[in-house]
Every structure is written in structure tokens, then in C-alpha cells.
Write a protein that holds these residues in place. Sequence first.
Motif, PDB file in Angstrom:
ATOM      1  N   VAL A 183     -65.452 -32.444 -75.185  1.00 27.24           N
ATOM      2  CA  VAL A 183     -66.217 -33.218 -76.156  1.00 27.24           C
ATOM      3  C   VAL A 183     -65.685 -34.639 -76.116  1.00 27.24           C
ATOM      4  O   VAL A 183     -64.487 -34.867 -76.249  1.00 27.24           O
ATOM      5  N   MET A 234     -68.477 -37.759 -81.237  1.00 24.36           N
ATOM      6  CA  MET A 234     -68.986 -37.044 -82.414  1.00 24.36           C
ATOM      7  C   MET A 234     -69.482 -38.074 -83.418  1.00 24.36           C
ATOM      8  O   MET A 234     -68.950 -39.177 -83.509  1.00 24.36           O
ATOM      9  N   TYR A 278     -72.916 -34.023 -85.014  1.00 21.14           N
ATOM     10  CA  TYR A 278     -73.402 -34.058 -83.637  1.00 21.14           C
ATOM     11  C   TYR A 278     -72.217 -34.226 -82.697  1.00 21.14           C
ATOM     12  O   TYR A 278     -71.306 -34.999 -82.982  1.00 21.14           O
ATOM     13  N   ALA A 279     -72.245 -33.521 -81.574  1.00 24.09           N
ATOM     14  CA  ALA A 279     -71.186 -33.636 -80.571  1.00 24.09           C
ATOM     15  C   ALA A 279     -71.819 -33.815 -79.203  1.00 24.09           C
ATOM     16  O   ALA A 279     -72.845 -33.211 -78.889  1.00 24.09           O
ATOM     17  N   ARG A 337     -75.547 -29.872 -82.188  1.00 21.22           N
ATOM     18  CA  ARG A 337     -75.264 -30.215 -83.586  1.00 21.22           C
ATOM     19  C   ARG A 337     -74.805 -28.982 -84.349  1.00 21.22           C
ATOM     20  O   ARG A 337     -75.117 -27.854 -83.984  1.00 21.22           O
ATOM     21  N   TRP A 338     -74.050 -29.221 -85.447  1.00 22.04           N
ATOM     22  CA  TRP A 338     -73.402 -28.173 -86.247  1.00 22.04           C
ATOM     23  C   TRP A 338     -73.794 -28.347 -87.701  1.00 22.04           C
ATOM     24  O   TRP A 338     -73.787 -29.452 -88.243  1.00 22.04           O
ATOM     25  N   TRP A 383     -73.619 -23.674 -84.415  1.00 21.13           N
ATOM     26  CA  TRP A 383     -74.092 -24.690 -83.489  1.00 21.13           C
ATOM     27  C   TRP A 383     -75.587 -24.508 -83.270  1.00 21.13           C
ATOM     28  O   TRP A 383     -76.098 -23.394 -83.301  1.00 21.13           O
TER      29      TRP A 383
END
Length: 141
Positions: free
Chosen positions: A3, A6, A14-15, A38-39, A44
Motif C-alpha cells: 500500500v 491512503m 481509500y487505499a 475502499r474500507w 474491503w
Amino acid sequence: AAVYAMTASNGWLYAGGDFVTATTAETNVAVAVDHVVRWRAGAWEALLGGVGGPTFSLAIGAGCVYVGGRFTKVCEGAADTAVRASRCEAELDSSLHQPARGIARWCNSEHAGAVWEPVAAEGFESMGTVRAITLMRGREG
């Protein structure tokens, strides 16, 4: 998998990075993604498509997520990303992708739904690798 960026907006995290799956540890559920995810609420979620290479920067503006990285295409997705024949990087069906130059945006509206599109940079034939994005107020889009 890595990653690199973010950002958060409206309760979503969002990552972006160099990955094609995201797994929720508690449930061990893996989601197929194309370098952006996105989380929210403990899970996720794919952004229905994605970009064809690593993502190094993210920014939020005008209701869109702007993505910078090392990619030459953006891909539309089905509700189930696995429906596509391949990952965005290898997608050959031109009806499922558009050329991009390292910068794109994903906009999700009530009326149009979720849409990926390349962002043109006037005067640049190729952006190469985009490592940072800054949006100026009133200038998004």
C-alpha cells in the motif's frame, strides 16, 4: 503486495498500491481489486474496475477519487470484478478499458453510478509515473 497511498472521505478509507486482492482479516474474505480499494464498516470493497498498474497517490475532490500511479489504462468493472477475462493490466477487450497516462478518477454518483475515466493533462503526451496529486479548490475536474 504493498500500500503506497491512503485517504479518507465520507466515512470511507481509500487505499492504493501494488495489489490485486484485499482480504478482511476477521472474515478471511478476499476481494478482487485493481490497485485501488475502499474500507467501511469492517470490510474491503472494490471500486468496480480500477487501474492497470500500481497506484502511488490518492486525492479526493468534487465527489471523485483521483488516482496517480504507473498505469496506461483504466478499466470498467462489473459488480463482480472476476467477470472480466483478466486483471486490468492484461485486459485486451477495448470495450472494458480506456487509455490513461498515469492519472485517472473514479466518480460515484446516484444518477450515473460508479465510473472510471482517465484524466487528461493538457500538453503532456505521457505522464509517466504520477507520485503526487494536489487538487486546487474550484479547479477539480
